[in-house]
Design an enzyme around this catalytic site. Structure first.
Site, PDB file in Angstrom:
ATOM      1  N   LYS A  72     188.604  21.212  25.419  1.00  0.00           N
ATOM      2  CA  LYS A  72     189.523  20.254  24.788  1.00  0.00           C
ATOM      3  C   LYS A  72     190.493  20.931  23.825  1.00  0.00           C
ATOM      4  O   LYS A  72     191.704  20.670  23.866  1.00  0.00           O
ATOM      5  CB  LYS A  72     188.711  19.158  24.091  1.00  0.00           C
ATOM      6  CG  LYS A  72     189.517  18.089  23.377  1.00  0.00           C
ATOM      7  CD  LYS A  72     188.725  16.826  23.178  1.00  0.00           C
ATOM      8  CE  LYS A  72     187.348  17.071  22.606  1.00  0.00           C
ATOM      9  NZ  LYS A  72     187.338  17.663  21.267  1.00  0.00           N
ATOM     10  N   THR A  74     191.304  24.113  23.684  1.00  0.00           N
ATOM     11  CA  THR A  74     192.153  25.014  24.470  1.00  0.00           C
ATOM     12  C   THR A  74     193.275  24.240  25.138  1.00  0.00           C
ATOM     13  O   THR A  74     194.442  24.667  25.119  1.00  0.00           O
ATOM     14  CB  THR A  74     191.301  25.744  25.523  1.00  0.00           C
ATOM     15  OG1 THR A  74     190.269  26.489  24.863  1.00  0.00           O
ATOM     16  CG2 THR A  74     192.148  26.697  26.359  1.00  0.00           C
ATOM     17  N   ARG A  95     191.570  20.353  13.577  1.00  0.00           N
ATOM     18  CA  ARG A  95     190.534  20.464  12.553  1.00  0.00           C
ATOM     19  C   ARG A  95     190.193  21.931  12.294  1.00  0.00           C
ATOM     20  O   ARG A  95     190.421  22.806  13.134  1.00  0.00           O
ATOM     21  CB  ARG A  95     189.262  19.737  12.991  1.00  0.00           C
ATOM     22  CG  ARG A  95     189.390  18.229  13.059  1.00  0.00           C
ATOM     23  CD  ARG A  95     188.122  17.625  13.630  1.00  0.00           C
ATOM     24  NE  ARG A  95     187.870  18.098  14.987  1.00  0.00           N
ATOM     25  CZ  ARG A  95     186.694  18.059  15.591  1.00  0.00           C
ATOM     26  NH1 ARG A  95     185.641  17.575  14.962  1.00  0.00           N
ATOM     27  NH2 ARG A  95     186.548  18.495  16.819  1.00  0.00           N
ATOM     28  N   LYS A 106     177.819  26.733  19.547  1.00  0.00           N
ATOM     29  CA  LYS A 106     179.071  26.227  20.100  1.00  0.00           C
ATOM     30  C   LYS A 106     180.203  27.242  19.997  1.00  0.00           C
ATOM     31  O   LYS A 106     181.136  27.256  20.785  1.00  0.00           O
ATOM     32  CB  LYS A 106     179.461  24.930  19.375  1.00  0.00           C
ATOM     33  CG  LYS A 106     180.658  24.211  19.974  1.00  0.00           C
ATOM     34  CD  LYS A 106     180.870  22.867  19.305  1.00  0.00           C
ATOM     35  CE  LYS A 106     182.044  22.129  19.907  1.00  0.00           C
ATOM     36  NZ  LYS A 106     183.330  22.742  19.577  1.00  0.00           N
ATOM     37  N   ALA A 274     182.372  14.913  14.897  1.00  0.00           N
ATOM     38  CA  ALA A 274     182.524  13.568  15.448  1.00  0.00           C
ATOM     39  C   ALA A 274     181.203  12.918  15.795  1.00  0.00           C
ATOM     40  O   ALA A 274     181.147  11.705  15.991  1.00  0.00           O
ATOM     41  CB  ALA A 274     183.416  13.610  16.690  1.00  0.00           C
ATOM     42  N   PHE A 302     184.479  15.912  20.330  1.00  0.00           N
ATOM     43  CA  PHE A 302     183.591  15.509  21.417  1.00  0.00           C
ATOM     44  C   PHE A 302     184.283  14.517  22.354  1.00  0.00           C
ATOM     45  O   PHE A 302     185.489  14.565  22.538  1.00  0.00           O
ATOM     46  CB  PHE A 302     182.272  14.966  20.866  1.00  0.00           C
ATOM     47  CG  PHE A 302     181.465  16.009  20.133  1.00  0.00           C
ATOM     48  CD1 PHE A 302     181.094  17.198  20.754  1.00  0.00           C
ATOM     49  CD2 PHE A 302     181.082  15.823  18.814  1.00  0.00           C
ATOM     50  CE1 PHE A 302     180.363  18.165  20.084  1.00  0.00           C
ATOM     51  CE2 PHE A 302     180.344  16.781  18.136  1.00  0.00           C
ATOM     52  CZ  PHE A 302     179.989  17.956  18.782  1.00  0.00           C
ATOM     53  N   PHE A 383     189.316  25.600  37.047  1.00  0.00           N
ATOM     54  CA  PHE A 383     188.594  26.859  37.226  1.00  0.00           C
ATOM     55  C   PHE A 383     188.893  27.393  38.627  1.00  0.00           C
ATOM     56  O   PHE A 383     189.163  26.613  39.553  1.00  0.00           O
ATOM     57  CB  PHE A 383     187.091  26.646  37.046  1.00  0.00           C
ATOM     58  CG  PHE A 383     186.666  26.507  35.612  1.00  0.00           C
ATOM     59  CD1 PHE A 383     186.106  27.578  34.926  1.00  0.00           C
ATOM     60  CD2 PHE A 383     186.834  25.298  34.937  1.00  0.00           C
ATOM     61  CE1 PHE A 383     185.718  27.451  33.604  1.00  0.00           C
ATOM     62  CE2 PHE A 383     186.447  25.165  33.617  1.00  0.00           C
ATOM     63  CZ  PHE A 383     185.883  26.245  32.945  1.00  0.00           C
ATOM     64  N   TRP A 411     194.200  28.300  29.793  1.00  0.00           N
ATOM     65  CA  TRP A 411     193.286  29.372  29.386  1.00  0.00           C
ATOM     66  C   TRP A 411     193.771  30.711  29.940  1.00  0.00           C
ATOM     67  O   TRP A 411     193.787  31.716  29.220  1.00  0.00           O
ATOM     68  CB  TRP A 411     191.867  29.084  29.878  1.00  0.00           C
ATOM     69  CG  TRP A 411     190.848  30.054  29.344  1.00  0.00           C
ATOM     70  CD1 TRP A 411     190.127  29.936  28.205  1.00  0.00           C
ATOM     71  CD2 TRP A 411     190.465  31.298  29.947  1.00  0.00           C
ATOM     72  NE1 TRP A 411     189.308  31.037  28.043  1.00  0.00           N
ATOM     73  CE2 TRP A 411     189.494  31.884  29.096  1.00  0.00           C
ATOM     74  CE3 TRP A 411     190.839  31.975  31.106  1.00  0.00           C
ATOM     75  CZ2 TRP A 411     188.901  33.120  29.380  1.00  0.00           C
ATOM     76  CZ3 TRP A 411     190.249  33.202  31.393  1.00  0.00           C
ATOM     77  CH2 TRP A 411     189.286  33.756  30.539  1.00  0.00           C
TER      78      TRP A 411
END
Length: 557
Positions: A72, A74, A95, A106, A274, A302, A383, A411
């Site tokens: 998210k 990225t 954030r 994470k 969140a 999230f 991907f 990415w």
């Protein structure tokens, strides 16, 4: 050999942050430099630009998280870079990372691959000191509370009903439940206590939901730290702590200006989780970005049932914001994970599992477009092993709901890989929308919780444990019944049971406890096994982080 995120970030020379600020129309007197690549922006800019029209506000959310990852942040950063390539003058509003996830499981929160904000090492670690200032203000209040009790307790505080905890910005399960004040009378009074992680502190929520420094001070004064023996709330203002706390936070409330790898400006400010807090960056950073840019891309933590719900029902309510469009991030891998495929097998084509997992995405689309009345686009974070048949299936199912799908390859390609997504965002942001919140202020607390559970999670209803029911009754009697609700819930399921993946049905939400965040202006409902102090995993990311003799950091991701 594939380069790590930190190696990619360290390969780019950032522009001087003064240049980024100048291109936004900021003067040298309106920023405080933190070296050559970071700056804080004065809130006086908001007053200077108050008559300037706002830009378009784009919210980025996602499907329910899985072990496969969604990307998210990225995608958010790559979308900003793509809009920049199209000459749209975007500003990101993100954030700040917490040290807990950075050293835990994470990882950091600065994006990934060729869609990152820099300097990623600083952003993921101490940055400009905001987290430390928030922790200091939180713990100053705790110290003044216990000091008041030690010196006579003139407010007649019931030490069994103290609700204010200390905090530290680190995952440390050992501190969840402690006994302090040991060692005799001179060392305080013994009592059960505990720590929250800093991002779960009400101070963090207050900082993110305050409009300026004086609003911050007034909100701090409203914090309820406990209750008297005759059950009256005791506030920070009664302890006369708000002035000193505001002094600690006077710089922390200023948004932080940095840049992406492609030099798109980014305001990174505030970091509430969140799943246990409201999961959005600060109001002041978002409002500042809206004055400085034509497109503001912000994210909420999230999945859409957590961050997006709280962004729309809490932050937008408090700040008077109205989004123009929503991006829902998903991956084919994550959708197959929701279809029951083990992580090791996610790279294999599996149309049946994908079809079984798609209802999770569909629920998030329905929430955004039908429940909240906002236009949306689905961003598939692509991907290499995604097959054309899988991508076509996602497009067909989304088209049935009138929502387009755009492939995101930011990415590996940076802004270039987000051009398709940017085009979709530009188009839907121009559409009129019917944005509405899911509940009204005057609804009773329990009805607000039930509305979110039924409408957003898809639950059959809510079960209150006796302690939660009693606290709702008490808070309503004290005049807090009109506050919005912030539900603390697992991020791994639409339900409060992390094992229920996909789009579960036939479940109920169990509310175990209720917390008042009077300063932040909401009531927290704790569900399931949610905790406000996480723990480290068996093999924490901290084991892989190191530093070279020249000061370069390695192992951050």
């Amino acid at each position: 050999m594939m380069r790590s995120d930190i190696e990619i970030a360290q390969s780019i020379n950032p522009r001087y942050i003064e240049e980024i600020a100048a291109e936004l129309g900021l003067t040298r007197q309106e920023i405080d430099l933190y070296g050559n690549d970071k700056a804080k922006v004065h809130l006086s800019v908001l007053d200077r630009l108050k008559h300037r029209p706002d830009g378009k506000l784009i919210l980025v959310t996602a499907i329910t998280p899985t072990p496969a990852g969604e990307g998210k942040t990225t995608t958010t950063i790559g979308l900003g870079d793509a809009l920049n390539r199209l000459g749209k003058k975007p500003v990101l509003a993100l954030r700040e990372p917490s040290l807990g996830p950075v050293f835990g499981i994470k990882g950091g929160a600065a994006g990934g691959g060729w869609a990152q904000v820099i300097p990623m090492e600083d952003i993921n670690l101490h940055f400009t000191g905001d987290m430390h200032a928030i922790g200091a203000a939180n713990n100053l209040l705790a110290a003044m509370l216990d000091n008041h009790i030690h010196h006579g307790n003139q407010l007649d505080i019931d030490t069994r009903r103290i609700t204010w905890k200390r905090c530290v910005d680190m995952n440390d399960r050992q501190l969840r439940h402690i006994t302090d004040g040991l060692g005799g009378r001179a060392h305080g009074g013994p009592r059960e206590d505990g720590y929250d992680i800093t991002v779960a502190s009400e101070i963090m929520a207050i900082l993110c939901l305050s409009n300026d420094l004086m609003d911050l001070k007034e909100n701090l004064a409203r914090i309820v730290v406990g209750y008297t023996r005759d059950e009256r709330p005791v506030t920070c203002g009664q302890l006369k702590a708000q002035g000193a706390m505001t002094a600690l936070l006077k710089d922390a409330i200023k948004p932080n200006l940095v840049q992406t790898l492609e030099h798109t400006p980014a305001l990174i400010h505030g970091g509430p989780f969140a799943n246990i807090a409201h999961g959005c960056n600060s109001i002041v950073a978002t409002k500042l970005a809206l004055k400085l840019g034509n497109y503001v891309i912000t994210e909420a933590g999230f999945g859409g049932d957590l961050g997006a719900e709280k962004f729309l029902d809490i932050k937008c309510r408090k700040a008077g914001l109205s989004p123009d469009a929503v991006v829902i991030v998903a991956t084919v891998r994550a959708l197959k994970s929701h279809g029951g495929v083990e992580k090791a097998n996610l790279t294999k084509e599996n149309l049946s599992a994908l079809d079984m997992g798609l209802p999770n995405l569909i629920k998030h689309i329905e929430n955004i477009t039908i429940k909240y009345g906002l236009p949306a686009v689905v961003a598939i974070n692509r991907f290499p092993d995604d097959t054309q048949a899988e991508l076509d299936l996602v497009r067909r199912r989304c088209a049935e709901l009138g929502v387009n799908v755009a492939l995101s390859e930011v990415w590996g390609k940076g802004g270039e890989g987000g051009i398709e997504l940017a085009g979709e965002v530009i188009q839907i942001a121009e559409q009129p929308n019917n944005f509405r919140m899911i509940y009204k202020d005057e609804m009773p607390i329990i009805e607000k919780i039930e509305t979110i559970a039924r409408e957003i999670y898809g639950a059959d209803g809510v079960d209150l444990l006796p302690s939660a029911a009693k606290e709702i009754k008490n808070l309503t009697a004290l005049g807090y019944g009109n506050l919005p609700v912030c539900i603390a819930k697992t991020q791994y399921s639409l339900s409060d049971n992390p094992a229920l993946i996909g789009r579960p049905t036939g479940f109920r939400i169990t509310v175990k406890n209720i917390r008042l965040s009077a300063g932040a202006g909401f009531v927290v409902a704790l569900t399931g096994d949610i905790m406000t102090m996480p723990g480290l995993p068996k093999a924490p990311a901290a084991q892989n982080i190191d530093v070279y003799a020249d000061g370069r950091i390695t192992g951050l991701f």
